[in-house]
Scaffold this motif. Sequence first.
Motif, short mmCIF file in Angstrom:
data_model
loop_
_atom_site.label_atom_id
_atom_site.label_comp_id
_atom_site.label_asym_id
_atom_site.label_seq_id
_atom_site.Cartn_x
_atom_site.Cartn_y
_atom_site.Cartn_z
N ASP A 32 0.84 -1.20 0.00
CA ASP A 32 0.00 0.00 0.00
C ASP A 32 0.88 1.25 0.00
O ASP A 32 1.87 1.32 0.73
CB ASP A 32 -0.89 0.06 1.26
N PRO A 33 0.52 2.25 -0.79
CA PRO A 33 1.29 3.49 -0.76
C PRO A 33 1.01 4.28 0.52
O PRO A 33 -0.12 4.34 0.98
CB PRO A 33 0.81 4.25 -2.00
N VAL A 34 2.07 4.82 1.10
CA VAL A 34 1.97 5.61 2.32
C VAL A 34 2.60 6.97 2.05
O VAL A 34 3.70 7.05 1.50
CB VAL A 34 2.71 4.91 3.49
N GLU A 35 1.89 8.01 2.39
CA GLU A 35 2.42 9.36 2.18
C GLU A 35 3.09 9.85 3.47
O GLU A 35 2.56 9.63 4.56
CB GLU A 35 1.30 10.32 1.77
N LEU A 37 4.14 12.99 5.62
CA LEU A 37 3.85 14.41 5.79
C LEU A 37 4.68 14.94 6.94
O LEU A 37 5.04 14.19 7.86
CB LEU A 37 2.36 14.61 6.10
N GLU A 46 0.52 8.66 6.43
CA GLU A 46 -0.89 8.61 6.07
C GLU A 46 -1.06 7.67 4.90
O GLU A 46 -0.24 7.68 3.98
CB GLU A 46 -1.33 10.02 5.63
N ARG A 47 -2.14 6.88 4.92
CA ARG A 47 -2.41 6.08 3.74
C ARG A 47 -2.56 7.05 2.57
O ARG A 47 -3.26 8.05 2.67
CB ARG A 47 -3.70 5.27 3.92
N TYR A 48 -1.89 6.74 1.46
CA TYR A 48 -1.94 7.65 0.32
C TYR A 48 -3.28 7.58 -0.39
O TYR A 48 -3.76 6.50 -0.71
CB TYR A 48 -0.82 7.32 -0.68
N ARG A 49 -3.88 8.73 -0.58
CA ARG A 49 -5.11 8.83 -1.37
C ARG A 49 -4.86 9.87 -2.44
O ARG A 49 -4.41 10.98 -2.13
CB ARG A 49 -6.28 9.26 -0.49
N PRO A 50 -5.13 9.54 -3.69
CA PRO A 50 -4.87 10.49 -4.77
C PRO A 50 -5.68 11.78 -4.59
O PRO A 50 -6.82 11.75 -4.17
CB PRO A 50 -5.28 9.76 -6.05
N LYS A 51 -5.03 12.90 -4.91
CA LYS A 51 -5.67 14.22 -4.81
C LYS A 51 -5.73 14.86 -6.18
O LYS A 51 -4.83 14.68 -7.00
CB LYS A 51 -4.85 15.13 -3.89
N MET A 58 -10.09 15.08 -2.62
CA MET A 58 -9.89 13.63 -2.65
C MET A 58 -11.18 12.92 -3.04
O MET A 58 -11.24 11.70 -3.05
CB MET A 58 -9.42 13.14 -1.28
#
Length: 81
Positions: A32-35, A37, A46-51, A58
């Motif tokens: 899972d991608p993790v961002e 910050l 944070e779990r990455y959610r596309p913006k 989002m």
Amino acid sequence: MKPAGVVRKVDQLGRIVLPKSLRKRYQMNEGDPVEILVQGDHIILERYRPKCVFCGSMESVSDFKERCICNQCLVEMNRLT
Ligand SMILES: [Zn+2]
């Protein structure tokens, strides 16, 4: 922000293992991608959610030519044509 009650050491490559209990609780699975910050002195994962590249939303984001765009901006763009 509150402590998770876990102390981990950073390894020689800068990696930290997230405890299984936290991965389960925050639904972070292998791959899972993790961002990452930053906020002042804090590093936040944070779990990455596309913006949307235009407004940062989002909600209802889809890919367009390898960029993310939300439905609202897509509607506004279509009005320009
Ligand atoms: Zn947008």
